[in-house]
Design a protein around this motif. Structure first.
Motif, PDB file in Angstrom:
ATOM      1  N   VAL A 172       0.869  -1.124   0.051  1.00 41.70           N
ATOM      2  CA  VAL A 172      -0.085   0.000  -0.154  1.00 41.70           C
ATOM      3  C   VAL A 172       0.802   1.180   0.053  1.00 41.70           C
ATOM      4  CG1 VAL A 172      -1.848   1.318   1.269  1.00 41.70           C
ATOM      5  CG2 VAL A 172      -1.866  -1.317   1.165  1.00 41.70           C
TER       6      VAL A 172
ATOM      7  N   TRP B 217       1.772   9.052  -2.327  1.00 42.58           N
ATOM      8  CA  TRP B 217       1.670   9.779  -3.586  1.00 42.58           C
ATOM      9  C   TRP B 217       2.806  10.649  -3.657  1.00 42.58           C
ATOM     10  CZ3 TRP B 217       2.031  14.128  -0.991  1.00 42.58           C
ATOM     11  CH2 TRP B 217       1.760  14.485   0.331  1.00 42.58           C
TER      12      TRP B 217
ATOM     13  N   PRO C  25      -1.816   1.428  -5.002  1.00 40.39           N
ATOM     14  CA  PRO C  25      -1.214   2.716  -4.967  1.00 40.39           C
ATOM     15  C   PRO C  25      -2.113   3.769  -4.448  1.00 40.39           C
ATOM     16  CG  PRO C  25      -2.173   2.126  -7.118  1.00 40.39           C
ATOM     17  CD  PRO C  25      -2.482   1.106  -6.346  1.00 40.39           C
TER      18      PRO C  25
ATOM     19  N   GLU D 265      -4.563   6.698  -4.316  1.00 32.51           N
ATOM     20  CA  GLU D 265      -5.330   7.393  -5.311  1.00 32.51           C
ATOM     21  C   GLU D 265      -5.164   8.602  -5.912  1.00 32.51           C
ATOM     22  OE1 GLU D 265      -5.428   6.751  -2.079  1.00 32.51           O
ATOM     23  OE2 GLU D 265      -6.889   7.592  -0.858  1.00 32.51           O
TER      24      GLU D 265
ATOM     25  N   PHE E  71      -9.410   3.584  -3.525  1.00 33.52           N
ATOM     26  CA  PHE E  71      -9.386   4.206  -2.331  1.00 33.52           C
ATOM     27  C   PHE E  71      -9.075   3.466  -1.049  1.00 33.52           C
ATOM     28  CE2 PHE E  71     -11.778   6.611  -5.138  1.00 33.52           C
ATOM     29  CZ  PHE E  71     -11.272   7.944  -5.039  1.00 33.52           C
TER      30      PHE E  71
ATOM     31  N   ALA F 141     -10.107   3.316   2.238  1.00 30.04           N
ATOM     32  CA  ALA F 141     -11.014   2.649   2.844  1.00 30.04           C
ATOM     33  C   ALA F 141     -11.678   1.419   2.046  1.00 30.04           C
ATOM     34  CB  ALA F 141     -12.128   3.652   3.244  1.00 30.04           C
TER      35      ALA F 141
ATOM     36  N   THR G 201      -5.703  -5.242   2.783  1.00 28.92           N
ATOM     37  CA  THR G 201      -5.381  -5.705   4.447  1.00 28.92           C
ATOM     38  C   THR G 201      -5.991  -6.429   4.858  1.00 28.92           C
ATOM     39  OG1 THR G 201      -4.679  -3.293   4.180  1.00 28.92           O
ATOM     40  CG2 THR G 201      -4.786  -4.259   6.072  1.00 28.92           C
TER      41      THR G 201
ATOM     42  N   LEU H  42       3.192  -1.008   4.284  1.00 22.43           N
ATOM     43  CA  LEU H  42       2.445   0.333   3.972  1.00 22.43           C
ATOM     44  C   LEU H  42       3.670   1.480   4.066  1.00 22.43           C
ATOM     45  CD1 LEU H  42      -0.159   2.409   4.115  1.00 22.43           C
ATOM     46  CD2 LEU H  42       0.371   2.053   6.471  1.00 22.43           C
ATOM     47  N   THR H  43       3.377   2.421   3.177  1.00 19.79           N
ATOM     48  CA  THR H  43       3.983   3.638   3.513  1.00 19.79           C
ATOM     49  C   THR H  43       2.916   4.765   3.468  1.00 19.79           C
ATOM     50  OG1 THR H  43       6.132   3.153   2.490  1.00 19.79           O
ATOM     51  CG2 THR H  43       5.912   5.175   2.742  1.00 19.79           C
ATOM     52  N   GLY H  44       2.819   5.470   4.757  1.00 21.53           N
ATOM     53  CA  GLY H  44       1.805   6.404   4.877  1.00 21.53           C
ATOM     54  C   GLY H  44       1.777   7.057   6.019  1.00 21.53           C
TER      55      GLY H  44
ATOM     56  N   THR I 216      -2.863   5.653   9.501  1.00 23.59           N
ATOM     57  CA  THR I 216      -3.203   4.822   8.644  1.00 23.59           C
ATOM     58  C   THR I 216      -2.158   3.398   8.942  1.00 23.59           C
ATOM     59  OG1 THR I 216      -3.271   6.272   6.997  1.00 23.59           O
ATOM     60  CG2 THR I 216      -3.200   4.151   6.414  1.00 23.59           C
TER      61      THR I 216
ATOM     62  N   VAL J 217      -4.073  -0.087   9.586  1.00 20.79           N
ATOM     63  CA  VAL J 217      -3.581  -1.101   8.665  1.00 20.79           C
ATOM     64  C   VAL J 217      -3.121  -2.426   9.604  1.00 20.79           C
ATOM     65  CG1 VAL J 217      -2.062  -1.961   6.726  1.00 20.79           C
ATOM     66  CG2 VAL J 217      -3.705   0.293   6.582  1.00 20.79           C
TER      67      VAL J 217
ATOM     68  N   GLY K  76       5.144   8.258   9.484  1.00 20.55           N
ATOM     69  CA  GLY K  76       5.150   9.767   9.585  1.00 20.55           C
ATOM     70  C   GLY K  76       6.862  10.155  10.141  1.00 20.55           C
TER      71      GLY K  76
ATOM     72  N   CYS L 269       8.727  11.930   4.355  1.00 23.32           N
ATOM     73  CA  CYS L 269       8.722  11.564   5.402  1.00 23.32           C
ATOM     74  C   CYS L 269      10.131  11.869   6.177  1.00 23.32           C
ATOM     75  CB  CYS L 269       8.474  10.202   5.624  1.00 23.32           C
ATOM     76  SG  CYS L 269       9.485   9.287   4.376  1.00 23.32           S
TER      77      CYS L 269
ATOM     78  N   ARG M  55      -6.666  19.184  -0.041  1.00 26.74           N
ATOM     79  CA  ARG M  55      -6.500  18.594   1.284  1.00 26.74           C
ATOM     80  C   ARG M  55      -5.329  18.851   2.041  1.00 26.74           C
ATOM     81  NH1 ARG M  55      -5.649  13.185   2.785  1.00 26.74           N
ATOM     82  NH2 ARG M  55      -6.007  12.890   5.166  1.00 26.74           N
TER      83      ARG M  55
HETATM   84  O1  TXE Z   1      -1.945   9.344   3.517  1.00 23.12           O
HETATM   85  P1  TXE Z   1      -2.534   8.058   3.742  1.00 23.12           P
HETATM   86  P2  TXE Z   1      -2.606  10.562   3.100  1.00 23.12           P
HETATM   87  C1  TXE Z   1       1.268  11.083   6.042  1.00 23.12           C
HETATM   88  C2  TXE Z   1       1.336  12.666   6.036  1.00 23.12           C
HETATM   89  C3  TXE Z   1       0.346  12.994   5.362  1.00 23.12           C
HETATM   90  C4  TXE Z   1      -0.757  12.289   5.973  1.00 23.12           C
HETATM   91  C5  TXE Z   1      -1.851  12.033   5.405  1.00 23.12           C
HETATM   92  O2  TXE Z   1       1.508  13.254   7.189  1.00 23.12           O
HETATM   93  O3  TXE Z   1      -0.357  14.565   5.619  1.00 23.12           O
HETATM   94  O4  TXE Z   1      -0.045  10.919   5.998  1.00 23.12           O
HETATM   95  O5  TXE Z   1      -1.664  11.657   3.770  1.00 23.12           O
HETATM   96  C6  TXE Z   1      -3.745   3.907   1.909  1.00 23.12           C
HETATM   97  N1  TXE Z   1      -6.683   0.817   4.655  1.00 23.12           N
HETATM   98  N2  TXE Z   1       1.966  10.736   5.115  1.00 23.12           N
HETATM   99  O6  TXE Z   1      -4.029  10.683   3.450  1.00 23.12           O
HETATM  100  O7  TXE Z   1      -3.776   8.103   4.023  1.00 23.12           O
HETATM  101  C7  TXE Z   1      -4.235   5.319   0.975  1.00 23.12           C
HETATM  102  O8  TXE Z   1      -5.000   4.952   0.021  1.00 23.12           O
HETATM  103  C8  TXE Z   1      -5.531   0.559   3.999  1.00 23.12           C
HETATM  104  C9  TXE Z   1       3.259  10.160   5.252  1.00 23.12           C
HETATM  105  O9  TXE Z   1      -2.505  10.537   1.429  1.00 23.12           O
HETATM  106  O10 TXE Z   1      -1.813   7.325   4.966  1.00 23.12           O
HETATM  107  C10 TXE Z   1      -2.681   5.247   0.326  1.00 23.12           C
HETATM  108  O11 TXE Z   1      -2.431   4.314  -0.557  1.00 23.12           O
HETATM  109  N3  TXE Z   1      -5.051   1.374   3.196  1.00 23.12           N
HETATM  110  C11 TXE Z   1       3.812   9.207   4.355  1.00 23.12           C
HETATM  111  C12 TXE Z   1      -1.875   4.922   1.552  1.00 23.12           C
HETATM  112  O12 TXE Z   1      -2.724   4.402   2.753  1.00 23.12           O
HETATM  113  C13 TXE Z   1      -5.481   2.747   3.406  1.00 23.12           C
HETATM  114  C14 TXE Z   1       3.503   9.316   2.881  1.00 23.12           C
HETATM  115  C15 TXE Z   1      -1.028   6.287   2.170  1.00 23.12           C
HETATM  116  O13 TXE Z   1      -2.124   7.146   2.649  1.00 23.12           O
HETATM  117  C16 TXE Z   1      -6.359   3.071   4.330  1.00 23.12           C
HETATM  118  C17 TXE Z   1       2.075   9.907   2.613  1.00 23.12           C
HETATM  119  C18 TXE Z   1      -7.091   1.884   5.136  1.00 23.12           C
HETATM  120  N4  TXE Z   1      -7.727   2.090   6.007  1.00 23.12           N
HETATM  121  C19 TXE Z   1       1.685  10.554   3.675  1.00 23.12           C
HETATM  122  N5  TXE Z   1      -6.325   4.452   4.543  1.00 23.12           N
HETATM  123  C20 TXE Z   1       5.242   8.924   4.383  1.00 23.12           C
HETATM  124  N6  TXE Z   1       5.671   7.965   5.167  1.00 23.12           N
HETATM  125  O14 TXE Z   1       6.218   9.245   3.442  1.00 23.12           O
HETATM  126  C21 TXE Z   1      -5.520   4.913   3.683  1.00 23.12           C
HETATM  127  N7  TXE Z   1      -4.921   3.900   3.050  1.00 23.12           N
END
Ligand code: TXE
Length: 502
Positions: free
Chosen positions: A151, A154, A179, A181, A210, A212, A219, A229-231, A235, A239, A255, A287, A333
């Motif tokens: 997962v 962007w 990837p 969205e 998306f 969710a 997941t 996951l990177t996110g 999240t 996950v 983060g 990050c 956003r």
């Molecule tokens: O990230 P999300 P978002 C941080 C950064 C940013 C915040 C929100 O602070 O402001 O996160 O960004 C998927 N089950 N980072 O909302 O939501 C989602 O579709 C499964 C740091 O864009 O964490 C996407 O593919 N998957 C980070 C991925 O998770 C889910 C890089 C990341 O999205 C999910 C990006 C769920 N319930 C944001 N919810 C870094 N470490 O570099 C979301 N996703």
């Protein structure tokens, strides 16, 4: 046939080819520079995830039994094809993220190395043979996990995906990618590269959609052996807990709130050169962004003066223009989050030294532009110093001695990266060793290589990307014990003692 992205409607990539989503739905991917629609992309859901996992399961046996040298050949070919299509990948990556072409040309230009490095690892890694008492041969094998799920976000869509795909492939896994969205195009296009390199159909599958919906379905899927996951950290928690219900392995690169710590003796200009890059590359959306600049009081004022002056001169503009240094934020956003934190910083009493608003001019009216921003007079307990902003905002804080600098740098729940700036070699290592961060740079920031382990301490995540560590994390250990003795297998010895377990 024109490439898929020229048609502006992209499918899912499953079983080595394009297909529409089961629901028939699509969603729009925007160009953040002007909010225009770049492409329509099939919106995957649970049914498509099932189809992708089934394809990956069918492909797993063949790929996992392919000898490592043959896997390495496919990966080397993928590197070659990717180099040949580099301009196309860079153009699309720039369009979907809004990031400056100069950054992404450099970043994507290195990605073929990941396939070469991990292909070589697959060929050279040895099964270990630990010592064992008695007439036994005891060895371990590293076998692939099965179908793994990626997962991805962007901000560096293809780099982050590559960090997960290359070790997964090298170790013999098949995979399903969900990837972001906001930026699913280059992950989809990678399907063509891997297919043309000879990767068997079904080993690499991409279901855009998306979080969710498609993300949660992946997941939760019982056929998935690991979710990587990177996110965002929130999240990551969601996950990881969903994955935990099936005892699916979890890795998360989450983060960060990286500190740059600059000691006396370093030229203010050198600190500023580094800070401009560390804080504003990717418009601050990384990050490991140098979001807290912790500067010794003896050079603090000189650093601030030069930082503010040079931040004003950064060139915003069309991300496809090689002269552009700073592009827009990825989405409305994300800009709203940055604007919220700039307001919070001012309310908390920090000084807004430069930026803090949208740029003016017709070129910036549509799209998600924001000026590079410097806050001074920041205290580490302020929310702007503690929470991930993920935008072009840097918080400058002074310190008086080494202990205070270390306490400030470590004084956050995150622990992904830090950089130490000093001319004193003993201090450099002493301070680096005390950083609660998975990645520490000395007199550098944000350097990455396929061989260097990458990942966080504390709330910044679990697991490592890159290096042998990443390869190992995509394998599981099988222990094989061979009894070399031809003596009869006697369960009970004459004296009645149980000997088998001794
Ligand atoms: O990230 P999300 P978002 C941080 C950064 C940013 C915040 C929100 O602070 O402001 O996160 O960004 C998927 N089950 N980072 O909302 O939501 C989602 O579709 C499964 C740091 O864009 O964490 C996407 O593919 N998957 C980070 C991925 O998770 C889910 C890089 C990341 O999205 C999910 C990006 C769920 N319930 C944001 N919810 C870094 N470490 O570099 C979301 N996703």
């Amino acid at each position: 046939m024109p490439a898929e992205h020229e048609q502006r409607t992209w499918g899912l990539w499953i079983d080595g080819g394009w297909r529409p989503a089961a629901s028939g739905r699509t969603f729009a991917v925007e160009n953040p520079k002007d909010a225009s629609v770049l492409a329509e992309v099939a919106e995957g859901g649970a049914t498509d995830i099932d189809a992708a996992v089934a394809a990956a399961q069918r492909a797993f046996d063949g790929w996992s039994e392919t000898p490592p040298e043959a896997r390495a050949r496919v990966m080397a070919k993928a590197a070659e094809i990717l180099r040949g299509r580099m301009d196309e990948f860079v153009r699309i990556e720039v369009d979907q993220t809004g990031r400056a072409r100069r950054e992404l040309a450099a970043q994507l230009g290195r990605l073929p190395e990941w396939y070469e490095y991990f292909g070589a690892l697959a060929r050279t890694h040895e099964d270990t043979v630990p010592p064992f008492n008695g007439p036994f041969l005891n060895y371990t094998r590293r076998v692939p996990l099965g179908v793994v799920g990626h997962v991805t976000p962007w901000n560096h869509p293809l780099l982050i995906l590559t960090k997960k795909v290359a070790p997964s492939l090298a170790a013999g896994n098949s995979m399903v990618v969900k990837p972001s969205e906001l930026a699913p195009l280059t992950p989809l296009l990678l399907g063509e590269v891997l297919r043309d390199a000879g990767l068997p159909d079904g080993v690499y599958n991409v279901v855009p959609g998306f979080g969710a919906d498609a993300g949660a379905a992946l997941t939760r899927h019982q056929g998935i052996r690991k979710i990587d996951l990177t996110g965002g950290t929130e999240t990551g928690k969601t996950v990881a807990s969903l994955a935990g219900r099936n005892l699916t392995r979890f890795a998360g690169e989450l983060g960060g709130k990286a500190a740059m710590v600059a000691f006396p003796g370093v030229a203010p200009q050198a600190v500023v050169n580094a800070a401009l890059f560390a804080s504003f590359v990717a418009t601050g959306q990384t990050c490991v962004q140098g979001s807290r600049l912790i500067v010794h009081r003896s050079i603090h004022d000189a650093v601030v003066e030069e930082l503010v002056t040079r931040t004003r001169t950064l060139r915003l503009g069309d991300p496809q223009d090689l002269r552009t240094q700073v592009g827009p934020l990825v989405s409305e956003r994300q800009r709203a989050i940055v604007e919220k934190y700039v307001r919070i910083g001012q309310e908390e009493g920090a000084t807004l030294a430069v930026g803090g608003r949208r740029p003016e001019g017709a070129a910036y009216e549509r799209g998600y532009w924001y000026l590079p921003t410097v806050f001074t007079g920041v205290r580490n307990d302020m929310r702007i110093a503690q929470e991930e902003i993920f935008g072009p905002v840097v918080c400058v804080m002074p310190f008086d001695d080494e202990e205070e600098a270390i306490a400030l740098a470590n004084g956050t729940e995150f622990g992904l990266a830090a950089s130490v700036w000093t001319e004193d070699v003993r201090q450099a290592h002493r301070v680096a060793h005390r950083m609660q961060a998975g990645i520490v740079w000395i007199n550098d920031h944000h350097r990455i290589d396929p061989a260097s382990p990458w990942g966080g301490f504390k709330m910044s995540g679990i697991g490592r990307e890159n290096g042998i560590a990443a390869y190992h994390e995509y394998t599981q250990i099988q222990n094989v014990i061979v009894n070399l003795s031809s003596a009869p297998f006697d369960w009970f010895a004459d004296d009645g003692a149980m000997k088998r377990y001794s």
